[in-house]
Design a protein around this motif. Structure first.
Motif, mmCIF file in Angstrom:
data_model
loop_
_atom_site.group_PDB
_atom_site.id
_atom_site.type_symbol
_atom_site.label_atom_id
_atom_site.label_comp_id
_atom_site.label_asym_id
_atom_site.label_seq_id
_atom_site.Cartn_x
_atom_site.Cartn_y
_atom_site.Cartn_z
ATOM 1 N N LYS A 1 21.206 43.664 59.052
ATOM 2 C CA LYS A 1 20.158 44.672 59.284
ATOM 3 C C LYS A 1 18.983 44.543 58.318
ATOM 4 C CE LYS A 1 22.747 48.227 56.766
ATOM 5 N NZ LYS A 1 23.376 49.535 56.891
ATOM 6 N N PHE A 2 19.157 43.795 57.215
ATOM 7 C CA PHE A 2 18.084 43.619 56.250
ATOM 8 C C PHE A 2 17.543 42.192 56.199
ATOM 9 C CE2 PHE A 2 20.860 46.879 54.207
ATOM 10 C CZ PHE A 2 19.987 47.946 54.315
ATOM 11 N N VAL A 3 18.245 41.249 56.776
ATOM 12 C CA VAL A 3 17.973 39.836 56.536
ATOM 13 C C VAL A 3 16.563 39.398 56.953
ATOM 14 C CG1 VAL A 3 18.865 38.769 58.654
ATOM 15 C CG2 VAL A 3 19.192 37.646 56.455
ATOM 16 N N ASP A 4 15.948 40.074 57.902
ATOM 17 C CA ASP A 4 14.596 39.701 58.326
ATOM 18 C C ASP A 4 13.514 40.176 57.369
ATOM 19 O OD1 ASP A 4 15.508 38.410 60.573
ATOM 20 O OD2 ASP A 4 15.326 40.186 61.852
ATOM 21 N N VAL A 5 13.883 40.958 56.396
ATOM 22 C CA VAL A 5 12.904 41.582 55.515
ATOM 23 C C VAL A 5 12.642 40.770 54.253
ATOM 24 C CG1 VAL A 5 12.388 43.681 54.227
ATOM 25 C CG2 VAL A 5 13.591 43.831 56.395
ATOM 26 N N GLY A 6 13.651 40.149 53.707
ATOM 27 C CA GLY A 6 13.502 39.414 52.452
ATOM 28 C C GLY A 6 13.842 40.287 51.258
#
Length: 89
Positions: free
Chosen positions: A33-38
């Motif tokens: 759920k966070f991996v696309d954010v950096g």
């Protein structure tokens, strides 16, 4: 926009970084759920209190845990120009 991580300190000791807990924070933000954010390396209020070696170790842990999975945004900070140059190297 990246996930800004806080720097955890040992319980009852506001001067000693809890590197194991920090590693857990990084792992938490590697969930799908966070991996696309950096991930943004710590630069909250505590950055003014960390030594260069402590900041370096936090970045090393971040890069180890991330292992290329997400972008890592990091900077450096010092109160003197000479310090900025040393950290940039």
């Amino acid at each position: 926009m990246g996930q800004g991580l806080v720097t955890p300190f040992k319980e009852g000791d506001t001067y000693t970084i809890d590197f194991d807990e920090y590693r857990k924070f990084v792992q938490y933000f590697l969930q799908d759920k966070f991996v696309d954010v950096g991930i943004v390396n710590p630069e909250a209020a505590e950055i003014f209190y960390l030594t260069s070696d402590e900041r370096k170790k936090l970045l090393e842990i971040t890069l180890q845990e991330v292992n290329g999975m997400v972008p890592v945004f990091s900077g450096f900070m010092d109160l003197r120009s000479k310090g900025y140059i040393e950290q940039a190297k």
